[in-house]
Enzyme design. Structure first.
Site, mmCIF file in Angstrom:
data_model
loop_
_atom_site.group_PDB
_atom_site.id
_atom_site.type_symbol
_atom_site.label_atom_id
_atom_site.label_comp_id
_atom_site.label_asym_id
_atom_site.label_seq_id
_atom_site.Cartn_x
_atom_site.Cartn_y
_atom_site.Cartn_z
ATOM 1 N N THR A 122 -17.098 0.879 1.952
ATOM 2 C CA THR A 122 -15.661 1.095 2.076
ATOM 3 C C THR A 122 -15.372 2.571 2.326
ATOM 4 O O THR A 122 -16.233 3.427 2.124
ATOM 5 C CB THR A 122 -14.945 0.668 0.781
ATOM 6 O OG1 THR A 122 -15.411 1.501 -0.296
ATOM 7 C CG2 THR A 122 -15.223 -0.795 0.453
ATOM 8 N N ASP B 157 0.848 -1.181 0.000
ATOM 9 C CA ASP B 157 0.000 0.000 0.000
ATOM 10 C C ASP B 157 0.887 1.236 0.000
ATOM 11 O O ASP B 157 2.035 1.174 0.467
ATOM 12 C CB ASP B 157 -0.905 0.010 1.241
ATOM 13 C CG ASP B 157 -2.188 0.800 1.032
ATOM 14 O OD1 ASP B 157 -2.102 2.036 0.874
ATOM 15 O OD2 ASP B 157 -3.268 0.191 1.016
ATOM 16 N N TYR C 95 -14.328 4.517 -14.638
ATOM 17 C CA TYR C 95 -14.192 3.412 -13.682
ATOM 18 C C TYR C 95 -14.691 2.111 -14.307
ATOM 19 O O TYR C 95 -14.045 1.061 -14.187
ATOM 20 C CB TYR C 95 -14.974 3.741 -12.421
ATOM 21 C CG TYR C 95 -14.833 2.704 -11.327
ATOM 22 C CD1 TYR C 95 -13.645 2.600 -10.602
ATOM 23 C CD2 TYR C 95 -15.878 1.840 -11.014
ATOM 24 C CE1 TYR C 95 -13.514 1.667 -9.605
ATOM 25 C CE2 TYR C 95 -15.759 0.900 -10.010
ATOM 26 C CZ TYR C 95 -14.571 0.810 -9.309
ATOM 27 O OH TYR C 95 -14.439 -0.121 -8.312
ATOM 28 N N SER D 175 -15.437 -5.331 -10.407
ATOM 29 C CA SER D 175 -16.571 -4.530 -9.939
ATOM 30 C C SER D 175 -17.812 -4.929 -10.717
ATOM 31 O O SER D 175 -17.734 -5.363 -11.876
ATOM 32 C CB SER D 175 -16.307 -3.033 -10.140
ATOM 33 O OG SER D 175 -17.483 -2.274 -9.902
ATOM 34 N N THR E 100 -21.740 -2.393 -4.694
ATOM 35 C CA THR E 100 -21.347 -1.224 -3.915
ATOM 36 C C THR E 100 -21.065 -1.665 -2.489
ATOM 37 O O THR E 100 -21.964 -2.136 -1.786
ATOM 38 C CB THR E 100 -22.439 -0.152 -3.934
ATOM 39 O OG1 THR E 100 -22.720 0.205 -5.285
ATOM 40 C CG2 THR E 100 -21.985 1.083 -3.177
ATOM 41 N N ALA E 101 -19.819 -1.538 -2.085
ATOM 42 C CA ALA E 101 -19.391 -2.011 -0.766
ATOM 43 C C ALA E 101 -19.214 -0.826 0.180
ATOM 44 O O ALA E 101 -18.910 0.295 -0.241
ATOM 45 C CB ALA E 101 -18.088 -2.797 -0.878
ATOM 46 N N VAL F 209 1.387 0.819 -7.082
ATOM 47 C CA VAL F 209 1.231 -0.091 -8.214
ATOM 48 C C VAL F 209 1.440 0.618 -9.551
ATOM 49 O O VAL F 209 1.556 -0.049 -10.586
ATOM 50 C CB VAL F 209 -0.130 -0.811 -8.191
ATOM 51 C CG1 VAL F 209 -0.273 -1.658 -6.935
ATOM 52 C CG2 VAL F 209 -1.294 0.162 -8.344
#
Length: 254
Positions: free
Chosen positions: A183, A41, A148, A135, A180-181, A57
């Site tokens: 988060t 991360d 996205y 997704s 849709t989470a 990344v």
């Protein structure tokens, strides 16, 4: 072995974007089930026993260094979860070329960079598995999600191509498509909305279950696909989306 077992005992894993949200939930679950887990991360602060490693990344050198560090720390690499991604809002007119390049570079080419760096170690594993986080946007035409959606559609197609390329090497490659989470990214979107409560209600209503998906539910799907019990599963896309992809309910049914 039951879902609450220790099927990852003796195995090692890397989770990108592993310091929050779905990534942290996945890393935590894999560790609970016996894996030694490194979280890559940009801000790699994670609780023990997780190993936090700094990596972007979008930067090949940092990816290669972090993957090598994870391998050196654990003495091997069996599971890779490509979770790191960035969001984007708007139609095709809303973002300039630089933003299109940035999002695709992180969400798609980022998977390429990390997997490419991990492949020499995965080839040496007898339980090698890669799980990409896609997704529901790869399947459904959602408003204000052009960039996205394009990136996640590419992730799904890339997953299938990778699965075909590496099945003969004993490396399984699968994809989880969350709905849709709940988060941190979604919560930031809600906070920026003109009416956060109404926006949250709309997000809940579009999933047939009537609620947001939890990071832990996505993590459980990832753990299944990454684990030894899924040894015959490769090139699959698993929806964890409250029924968005597969169900068509009468109006008002939820």
């Amino acid at each position: 072995m039951s879902g609450g077992g220790r099927e990852f005992t003796g195995l090692t894993a890397v989770v990108t974007g592993g310091a929050s949200g779905i990534g942290l939930a996945t890393a935590t679950l894999l560790a609970e089930r016996g894996a030694r887990v490194a979280c890559l991360d940009v801000n790699p602060e994670v609780p023990e026993p997780l190993l936090g490693l700094a990596a972007d990344v979008a930067d090949d050198a940092s990816v290669r260094a972090a993957i090598a560090a994870a391998h050196d720390a654990f003495g091997g690499l069996d599971v890779l979860v490509n979770n790191a991604a960035v969001g984007a809002l708007g139609t095709i007119e809303s973002n300039d070329d630089d933003e299109w390049h940035r999002v695709l570079d992180v969400n798609v080419v980022g998977i390429v960079r990390v997997t490419r760096a991990a492949l020499p170690y995965l080839r040496a594993s007898s339980h090698a598995a890669v799980v990409n986080i896609g997704s529901i946007a790869a399947w459904l035409g959602l408003p204000q999600r052009a960039l996205y959606s394009a990136s996640k559609g590419a992730v799904q197609a890339l997953t299938l191509a990778m699965a075909a390329d590496y099945v003969s090497a004993g490396i399984r490659v699968n994809c989880v498509n969350p709905g849709t989470a709940d988060t941190p990214w979604v919560r930031r979107l809600l906070a920026a909305a003109a009416d956060p409560a109404a926006e949250l209600a709309a997000l809940r209503a579009r999933q047939p279950t009537g609620r947001l998906t939890t990071p832990q539910e996505v993590a459980a799907a990832v753990a299944y696909l990454a684990g030894p019990l899924a040894g015959s599963t490769t090139g699959s896309v698993l929806a964890v989306d409250g029924g968005m992809h597969g169900l068509r309910l009468p109006a008002g049914a939820t």
